[in-house]
Design a protein around this motif. Structure first.
Motif, PDB file in Angstrom:
ATOM      1  N   PRO A   1      -1.082  17.514  28.777  1.00 56.52           N
ATOM      2  CA  PRO A   1       0.110  18.240  28.607  1.00 56.52           C
ATOM      3  C   PRO A   1       0.225  19.584  27.820  1.00 56.52           C
ATOM      4  CG  PRO A   1       0.494  15.789  28.035  1.00 56.52           C
ATOM      5  CD  PRO A   1      -1.065  16.247  28.018  1.00 56.52           C
ATOM      6  N   VAL A   2      -0.421  19.317  26.462  1.00 59.92           N
ATOM      7  CA  VAL A   2      -0.723  20.343  25.552  1.00 59.92           C
ATOM      8  C   VAL A   2      -2.055  20.032  24.732  1.00 59.92           C
ATOM      9  CG1 VAL A   2       0.142  21.924  23.397  1.00 59.92           C
ATOM     10  CG2 VAL A   2       1.746  20.911  25.166  1.00 59.92           C
ATOM     11  N   PHE A   3      -3.081  20.722  24.852  1.00 65.46           N
ATOM     12  CA  PHE A   3      -4.310  20.554  24.159  1.00 65.46           C
ATOM     13  C   PHE A   3      -4.422  21.577  23.163  1.00 65.46           C
ATOM     14  CE2 PHE A   3      -8.833  21.395  23.529  1.00 65.46           C
ATOM     15  CZ  PHE A   3      -9.311  20.081  23.091  1.00 65.46           C
ATOM     16  N   ILE A   4      -5.063  21.041  22.018  1.00 65.18           N
ATOM     17  CA  ILE A   4      -5.018  21.896  20.857  1.00 65.18           C
ATOM     18  C   ILE A   4      -6.645  21.691  20.232  1.00 65.18           C
ATOM     19  CG2 ILE A   4      -4.339  22.388  18.290  1.00 65.18           C
ATOM     20  CD1 ILE A   4      -1.623  20.886  19.181  1.00 65.18           C
ATOM     21  N   ALA A   5      -7.408  22.669  20.114  1.00 68.60           N
ATOM     22  CA  ALA A   5      -8.689  22.418  19.796  1.00 68.60           C
ATOM     23  C   ALA A   5      -8.975  22.448  18.491  1.00 68.60           C
ATOM     24  CB  ALA A   5      -9.711  23.558  20.327  1.00 68.60           C
ATOM     25  N   LYS A   6      -9.837  21.356  17.973  1.00 75.86           N
ATOM     26  CA  LYS A   6     -10.065  21.225  16.610  1.00 75.86           C
ATOM     27  C   LYS A   6     -11.420  22.415  16.257  1.00 75.86           C
ATOM     28  CE  LYS A   6      -8.536  16.714  15.232  1.00 75.86           C
ATOM     29  NZ  LYS A   6      -9.209  15.415  14.977  1.00 75.86           N
ATOM     30  N   PRO A   7     -11.527  22.917  14.966  1.00 77.03           N
ATOM     31  CA  PRO A   7     -10.591  22.856  14.042  1.00 77.03           C
ATOM     32  C   PRO A   7      -9.399  23.811  14.604  1.00 77.03           C
ATOM     33  CG  PRO A   7     -12.350  24.323  13.280  1.00 77.03           C
ATOM     34  CD  PRO A   7     -12.570  23.743  14.580  1.00 77.03           C
ATOM     35  N   TYR A   8      -8.106  23.264  13.905  1.00 75.09           N
ATOM     36  CA  TYR A   8      -6.940  24.022  14.417  1.00 75.09           C
ATOM     37  C   TYR A   8      -6.190  24.509  13.077  1.00 75.09           C
ATOM     38  CZ  TYR A   8      -4.664  19.300  13.583  1.00 75.09           C
ATOM     39  OH  TYR A   8      -4.344  18.196  13.017  1.00 75.09           O
ATOM     40  N   ASP A   9      -5.345  25.742  13.218  1.00 75.89           N
ATOM     41  CA  ASP A   9      -4.488  25.977  12.455  1.00 75.89           C
ATOM     42  C   ASP A   9      -3.414  25.342  12.055  1.00 75.89           C
ATOM     43  OD1 ASP A   9      -1.926  27.700  11.569  1.00 75.89           O
ATOM     44  OD2 ASP A   9      -3.607  29.391  11.222  1.00 75.89           O
ATOM     45  N   LEU A  10      -3.132  24.732  11.033  1.00 73.68           N
ATOM     46  CA  LEU A  10      -2.070  23.696  10.591  1.00 73.68           C
ATOM     47  C   LEU A  10      -0.867  24.131  10.854  1.00 73.68           C
ATOM     48  CD1 LEU A  10      -1.708  20.724   9.453  1.00 73.68           C
ATOM     49  CD2 LEU A  10      -1.966  21.947   7.312  1.00 73.68           C
ATOM     50  N   ASN A  11      -0.494  25.554  10.565  1.00 71.72           N
ATOM     51  CA  ASN A  11       0.667  25.969  10.556  1.00 71.72           C
ATOM     52  C   ASN A  11       1.044  26.429  12.043  1.00 71.72           C
ATOM     53  OD1 ASN A  11       1.324  26.109   7.925  1.00 71.72           O
ATOM     54  ND2 ASN A  11       0.166  27.907   7.220  1.00 71.72           N
ATOM     55  N   ALA A  12       0.026  26.586  12.687  1.00 73.73           N
ATOM     56  CA  ALA A  12       0.244  27.098  14.382  1.00 73.73           C
ATOM     57  C   ALA A  12       0.635  25.826  14.975  1.00 73.73           C
ATOM     58  CB  ALA A  12      -0.945  27.828  14.863  1.00 73.73           C
ATOM     59  N   VAL A  13      -0.105  24.551  14.578  1.00 74.05           N
ATOM     60  CA  VAL A  13       0.326  23.345  15.313  1.00 74.05           C
ATOM     61  C   VAL A  13       1.920  22.853  14.938  1.00 74.05           C
ATOM     62  CG1 VAL A  13      -0.140  20.760  15.432  1.00 74.05           C
ATOM     63  CG2 VAL A  13      -1.969  22.700  15.405  1.00 74.05           C
ATOM     64  N   VAL A  14       2.268  22.940  13.605  1.00 70.73           N
ATOM     65  CA  VAL A  14       3.592  22.969  13.213  1.00 70.73           C
ATOM     66  C   VAL A  14       4.647  23.742  14.003  1.00 70.73           C
ATOM     67  CG1 VAL A  14       5.054  22.816  11.473  1.00 70.73           C
ATOM     68  CG2 VAL A  14       2.752  22.000  11.016  1.00 70.73           C
TER      69      VAL A  14
END
Length: 132
Positions: A107-120
């Motif tokens: 549904p929503v994919f976030i690649a690591k390493p990710y920006d913590l603030n962007a994920v929040v």
């Protein structure tokens, strides 16, 4: 288990995010960042543990899950089960090495390493759209 589309219950209580991540340091970092934004966070060290939380009827408004974790299922299987049992419950999937074809199915994919603030911000934006 619920079979109807997921709808958050109207409430003045903070919204809850279930974070399934086996890396304790990363789980703590994202959980703290979400709590700093006024959200409640339930932490799970595996997809199995996360599914148990959901199956127990906990009031969860979003799920953030890693893919590779110990146990009988991974984050991809957790995401699929959430889609079957709680359609509409927002799920955010993270991984550092997920096959691109599988990542496109999430549904929503976030690649690591990710920006913590962007994920929040991404989670908050989705939760704010869910508010009646």
């Amino acid at each position: 288990m619920a079979s109807a589309a997921y709808r958050p219950e109207p409430s003045d209580a903070p919204r809850t995010v279930l974070v399934a991540e086996d890396d304790a340091f990363l789980r703590l970092m994202i959980a703290d960042a979400l709590r700093d934004e006024g959200l409640c966070v339930i932490e799970a060290a595996s997809a199995d543990e996360a599914f148990t939380v959901l199956s127990a009827g906990m009031d969860v408004h979003a799920v953030l899950t890693d893919v590779r974790m110990p146990g009988s299922m991974d984050g991809v299987e957790l995401t699929r089960r959430v889609g079957v049992h709680w359609p509409g419950l927002p799920v955010f999937v993270t991984s550092g090495d997920l096959d691109p074809a599988v990542a496109r199915e999430m549904p929503v994919f976030i690649a690591k390493p990710y920006d913590l603030n962007a994920v929040v911000v991404l989670i908050l934006d989705r939760l704010n759209k869910e508010v009646p």
